[in-house]
Design a protein around this motif. Structure first.
Motif, PDB file in Angstrom:
ATOM      1  N   GLY A  74      46.451  33.373  38.453  1.00  0.00           N
ATOM      2  CA  GLY A  74      45.834  33.854  37.086  1.00  0.00           C
ATOM      3  C   GLY A  74      45.279  35.297  37.234  1.00  0.00           C
ATOM      4  N   LYS A  75      44.857  35.818  38.374  1.00  0.00           N
ATOM      5  CA  LYS A  75      44.250  37.133  38.506  1.00  0.00           C
ATOM      6  C   LYS A  75      45.341  38.140  38.646  1.00  0.00           C
ATOM      7  CE  LYS A  75      41.577  40.709  39.625  1.00  0.00           C
ATOM      8  NZ  LYS A  75      40.801  41.369  38.700  1.00  0.00           N
ATOM      9  N   CYS A 120      48.665  42.225  35.863  1.00  0.00           N
ATOM     10  CA  CYS A 120      50.145  42.705  35.479  1.00  0.00           C
ATOM     11  C   CYS A 120      50.379  43.102  34.013  1.00  0.00           C
ATOM     12  CB  CYS A 120      51.109  41.484  35.560  1.00  0.00           C
ATOM     13  SG  CYS A 120      51.403  41.480  37.421  1.00  0.00           S
ATOM     14  N   VAL A 121      49.228  42.967  33.100  1.00  0.00           N
ATOM     15  CA  VAL A 121      49.296  43.818  32.012  1.00  0.00           C
ATOM     16  C   VAL A 121      49.452  45.292  31.885  1.00  0.00           C
ATOM     17  CG1 VAL A 121      48.310  43.473  29.629  1.00  0.00           C
ATOM     18  CG2 VAL A 121      48.326  41.557  30.860  1.00  0.00           C
ATOM     19  N   ASP A 122      48.677  45.617  32.822  1.00  0.00           N
ATOM     20  CA  ASP A 122      48.680  47.061  33.285  1.00  0.00           C
ATOM     21  C   ASP A 122      49.467  47.535  34.349  1.00  0.00           C
ATOM     22  OD1 ASP A 122      48.078  49.787  33.356  1.00  0.00           O
ATOM     23  OD2 ASP A 122      45.880  49.452  33.630  1.00  0.00           O
ATOM     24  N   THR A 123      50.546  48.425  34.070  1.00  0.00           N
ATOM     25  CA  THR A 123      51.253  48.591  35.366  1.00  0.00           C
ATOM     26  C   THR A 123      50.593  49.380  36.450  1.00  0.00           C
ATOM     27  OG1 THR A 123      53.124  49.546  33.716  1.00  0.00           O
ATOM     28  CG2 THR A 123      53.162  50.083  35.808  1.00  0.00           C
ATOM     29  N   THR A 124      49.684  50.018  36.334  1.00  0.00           N
ATOM     30  CA  THR A 124      48.782  50.674  37.316  1.00  0.00           C
ATOM     31  C   THR A 124      47.995  49.481  38.293  1.00  0.00           C
ATOM     32  OG1 THR A 124      46.718  51.054  36.084  1.00  0.00           O
ATOM     33  CG2 THR A 124      48.337  52.651  36.293  1.00  0.00           C
ATOM     34  N   ARG A 130      48.675  46.914  42.895  1.00  0.00           N
ATOM     35  CA  ARG A 130      47.848  46.510  44.124  1.00  0.00           C
ATOM     36  C   ARG A 130      48.216  45.299  44.621  1.00  0.00           C
ATOM     37  NH1 ARG A 130      42.086  45.419  40.661  1.00  0.00           N
ATOM     38  NH2 ARG A 130      42.541  47.537  39.966  1.00  0.00           N
ATOM     39  N   TRP A 131      49.063  44.576  43.559  1.00  0.00           N
ATOM     40  CA  TRP A 131      49.629  43.300  43.816  1.00  0.00           C
ATOM     41  C   TRP A 131      51.018  43.337  44.317  1.00  0.00           C
ATOM     42  CZ3 TRP A 131      46.031  39.995  44.550  1.00  0.00           C
ATOM     43  CH2 TRP A 131      44.615  39.979  43.686  1.00  0.00           C
ATOM     44  N   LYS A 132      51.803  44.364  44.198  1.00  0.00           N
ATOM     45  CA  LYS A 132      53.162  44.698  44.210  1.00  0.00           C
ATOM     46  C   LYS A 132      53.822  44.040  45.642  1.00  0.00           C
ATOM     47  CE  LYS A 132      57.032  48.061  44.240  1.00  0.00           C
ATOM     48  NZ  LYS A 132      57.420  47.499  45.336  1.00  0.00           N
ATOM     49  N   LEU A 133      53.032  44.293  46.550  1.00  0.00           N
ATOM     50  CA  LEU A 133      53.398  43.748  48.004  1.00  0.00           C
ATOM     51  C   LEU A 133      53.125  42.283  48.401  1.00  0.00           C
ATOM     52  CD1 LEU A 133      52.507  46.757  50.681  1.00  0.00           C
ATOM     53  CD2 LEU A 133      54.778  46.121  49.310  1.00  0.00           C
TER      54      LEU A 133
END
Length: 356
Positions: free
Chosen positions: A78-79, A84-88, A92-95
């Motif tokens: 959920g977090k 993920c609504v904001d690209t920036t 921080r979660w990409k990896l």
């Protein structure tokens, strides 16, 4: 070629992320439901653990553990989906996204295993009930023995509550001594003859405990000399089906637990389908956001998919990765691995010459 590729606009990505955020919070509730179902089944089994030969707790323990993990994983999901609504914020979660999806996939597989275990528990439970009820009937008479004095009350309450008698039927009581010797008149010749007639010295009789009596019987319950028609007025033991409970307690208990496990298994299957749907959505969101970062334009369209290549190519590449990892840990079998090289030998000879 990507499998099930879908193109997302900026608005579609935002709506997908918001929807997955809501669904993950709903999944936290489904995790609580899994935990509650496992706890309920564990309590139901423990209620009659004295009537089971061995503990059958693999299924409830599986559901309890899966429910706790579901709450943690879906809370994290959920977090992630909210950010993920904001690209920036996605950076921080990409990896972490891909490991999260892999862990969620195995967790979802565990839910399916838990559902299948609910349907496959019947055979294990049947054997445990058969042996447990047999032992309980053998020690029914041991009301003065510590550790067994409760069995008479347990068996009587079971037969009254579930309207059953014996293990497979009321005739099972004919093969066990269910009356304690202290309630037998050892001076009576009939009692002595009955004890001598048995090899093991047991007092066997064609009778059953009072708890086997059918409360819907129109006549007073007949508990003793059940197979002796002349001992009772207007009585035929082969047709007197309403005098005693006809069904065995093993089958009744097995049907009781089977009905519970069937309901739990159906609920867990529904939860599995829901979790699979959420996992699919998270996978689309992850691939769409990663492709968006590669394009560099946060307002442009991006493609999302379940698999970047076909299933065969994905399996082949994963196998190659595992194979390469195995080669990294292989020990070099070169027999000359410990032999110093020629260059080192020349350096050593020069050092000796200089020293001279």
């Amino acid at each position: 070629m990507a499998v099930l590729k879908v193109t997302f606009t900026k608005t579609a990505r935002g709506k997908l992320a918001q929807m997955l955020w809501v669904l993950n919070w709903i999944s936290v509730l489904t995790g609580i439901i899994l935990f509650s179902l496992g706890l309920f089944l564990k309590v139901e089994i423990r209620k009659r653990k004295e009537l089971m030969f061995e503990d059958v707790h693999s299924v409830p323990d599986m559901l309890i553990a899966t429910g706790l993990v579901a709450c943690a994983i879906n809370f994290l999901g959920g977090k992630i989906c909210y950010d993920c609504v904001d690209t920036t914020k996605f950076l921080r979660w990409k990896l972490l996204m891909l490991p999260y999806i892999v862990c969620t996939f195995f967790f979802t597989f565990c839910i399916l295993v838990g559902a299948l275990m609910c349907y496959g528990m019947r055979n294990e439970l049947e054997e445990s009930l058969f042996l447990g009820l047999r032992n309980a009937m053998l020690h029914y008479k041991d009301t003065g023995t510590p550790g067994r004095c409760y069995l008479k009350r347990t068996v009587d309450l079971l037969q009254i509550q579930f309207q059953c008698c014996g293990n497979a039927g009321f005739r099972d009581w004919f093969h066990v001594q269910w009356i304690n010797n202290r309630w037998l008149d050892m001076t009576d010749s009939k009692v002595k003859d009955r004890l001598r007639s048995n090899v093991e010295g047991r007092y066997l009789m064609d009778g059953v405990p009072f708890s086997c009596c059918n409360t819907y019987s129109p006549r007073p319950c007949i508990q003793t000399q059940l197979t002796n028609n002349s001992a009772h007025y207007n009585y035929d033991w082969k047709t007197e089906e309403r005098n005693l409970w006809m069904r065995g307690c093993r089958q009744v208990l097995l049907d009781h637990y089977t009905e519970i496990m069937r309901s739990i298994g159906c609920t867990v299957l529904v939860i599995w389908l829901f979790e699979l749907w959420v996992l699919t959505g998270v996978r689309y969101l992850q691939t769409a956001m990663e492709n968006l970062l590669q394009q560099g334009d946060p307002d442009s369209e991006s493609d999302g998919w379940l698999l970047e290549n076909s299933i065969a190519e994905t399996a082949r590449s994963n196998f190659q990765i595992i194979k390469n990892l195995g080669k990294c840990y292989q020990v070099d079998d070169d027999p000359n691995i410990d032999v110093p090289s020629t260059a080192l030998q020349e350096v050593s000879s020069r050092q000796v010459a200089v020293a001279r």
